[in-house]
Structure formats: structure tokens, C-alpha cells
Design an enzyme around this catalytic site. Structure first.
Site, PDB file in Angstrom:
ATOM      1  N   CYS A  16       0.826  -1.212   0.000  1.00  0.00           N
ATOM      2  CA  CYS A  16       0.000   0.000   0.000  1.00  0.00           C
ATOM      3  C   CYS A  16       0.858   1.258   0.000  1.00  0.00           C
ATOM      4  O   CYS A  16       0.497   2.254  -0.633  1.00  0.00           O
ATOM      5  CB  CYS A  16      -0.958  -0.014   1.183  1.00  0.00           C
ATOM      6  SG  CYS A  16      -2.303  -1.197   0.958  1.00  0.00           S
ATOM      7  N   MET A  35      -7.419   1.164  -1.617  1.00  0.00           N
ATOM      8  CA  MET A  35      -6.483   0.065  -1.378  1.00  0.00           C
ATOM      9  C   MET A  35      -7.046  -0.865  -0.312  1.00  0.00           C
ATOM     10  O   MET A  35      -7.609  -0.403   0.677  1.00  0.00           O
ATOM     11  CB  MET A  35      -5.139   0.597  -0.876  1.00  0.00           C
ATOM     12  CG  MET A  35      -4.435   1.468  -1.861  1.00  0.00           C
ATOM     13  SD  MET A  35      -2.894   2.110  -1.192  1.00  0.00           S
ATOM     14  CE  MET A  35      -3.510   3.470  -0.228  1.00  0.00           C
ATOM     15  N   LYS A  36      -6.882  -2.158  -0.526  1.00  0.00           N
ATOM     16  CA  LYS A  36      -7.244  -3.141   0.491  1.00  0.00           C
ATOM     17  C   LYS A  36      -5.992  -3.463   1.292  1.00  0.00           C
ATOM     18  O   LYS A  36      -4.923  -3.668   0.714  1.00  0.00           O
ATOM     19  CB  LYS A  36      -7.797  -4.401  -0.174  1.00  0.00           C
ATOM     20  CG  LYS A  36      -8.352  -5.408   0.820  1.00  0.00           C
ATOM     21  CD  LYS A  36      -9.274  -6.383   0.134  1.00  0.00           C
ATOM     22  CE  LYS A  36      -8.542  -7.646  -0.234  1.00  0.00           C
ATOM     23  NZ  LYS A  36      -9.451  -8.688  -0.738  1.00  0.00           N
ATOM     24  N   ILE A  37      -6.113  -3.485   2.614  1.00  0.00           N
ATOM     25  CA  ILE A  37      -4.954  -3.665   3.477  1.00  0.00           C
ATOM     26  C   ILE A  37      -5.354  -4.498   4.688  1.00  0.00           C
ATOM     27  O   ILE A  37      -6.518  -4.481   5.103  1.00  0.00           O
ATOM     28  CB  ILE A  37      -4.383  -2.288   3.899  1.00  0.00           C
ATOM     29  CG1 ILE A  37      -3.058  -2.427   4.632  1.00  0.00           C
ATOM     30  CG2 ILE A  37      -5.393  -1.505   4.712  1.00  0.00           C
ATOM     31  CD1 ILE A  37      -2.330  -1.092   4.848  1.00  0.00           C
ATOM     32  N   ILE A  72      -9.385  -4.369   5.526  1.00  0.00           N
ATOM     33  CA  ILE A  72     -10.166  -3.144   5.426  1.00  0.00           C
ATOM     34  C   ILE A  72      -9.726  -2.433   4.144  1.00  0.00           C
ATOM     35  O   ILE A  72      -8.746  -2.824   3.508  1.00  0.00           O
ATOM     36  CB  ILE A  72      -9.984  -2.212   6.642  1.00  0.00           C
ATOM     37  CG1 ILE A  72      -8.539  -1.727   6.757  1.00  0.00           C
ATOM     38  CG2 ILE A  72     -10.451  -2.884   7.924  1.00  0.00           C
ATOM     39  CD1 ILE A  72      -8.360  -0.598   7.757  1.00  0.00           C
TER      40      ILE A  72
END
Length: 82
Positions: A16, A35-37, A72
Site C-alpha cells: 500500500c 487500497m485493500k490492506i 479493510i
């Protein structure tokens, strides 16, 4: 993912951070970045770094996400002209 929680969180954060760096350089003024993190304490620092570059930076967890999931989304809206 490797299944090792801390390793996966770190790899997710590093990815990210790289996407954010590309977004600062390549994203047009007014553009958005999502962005998925994997959730971790280190996200706070990343969000703090993103805030000067976007009008709005939020964390989003869809209702459909499994309760045990640590994923999230970071949603960065309306890139500012710097």
C-alpha cells in the site's frame, strides 16, 4: 498471503505504501485511490501521510466482510493539487 499474521500485515502495508507513492506521482488532481490492506497499528501512520494529498481519507470495512477478517479498505478521495 503466508498465513503468518505479522508477515502478511507488513507485506500488505509495504504494498500500500508503494501504491500511495505511485498515486502521488501518477494520479491526476481530483483522482481517487482505494487500497485493500490488512489491519494493523501501522495503518495510522500511513493514513497520516496520505491526508495532505487528498481531501478525504477514510477506512472502510464492508458489512459483508467476515468478522474474523482483518481486511479493510483505505479510501482516498479527491487528490489535491500540490
Amino acid at each position: 498471503t503466508t498465513g503468518v499474521k505479522i508477515k502478511d500485515q507488513q507485506a500488505s502495508l509495504e504494498l500500500c505504501e508503494k501504491v500511495f507513492e505511485l498515486g502521488k506521482e501518477q494520479l491526476a488532481t481530483g483522482g481517487n485511490l482505494v487500497m485493500k490492506i490488512f489491519e494493523s497499528q501501522d495503518i495510522n501512520l500511513l493514513v497520516k501521510e496520505m491526508r495532505p494529498y487528498f481531501k478525504k481519507v477514510d477506512r472502510f470495512r464492508p458489512d459483508s466482510t467476515r468478522k474474523e477478517s482483518k481486511e479493510i479498505f483505505l479510501v482516498c478521495l479527491d487528490k489535491l493539487e500540490l
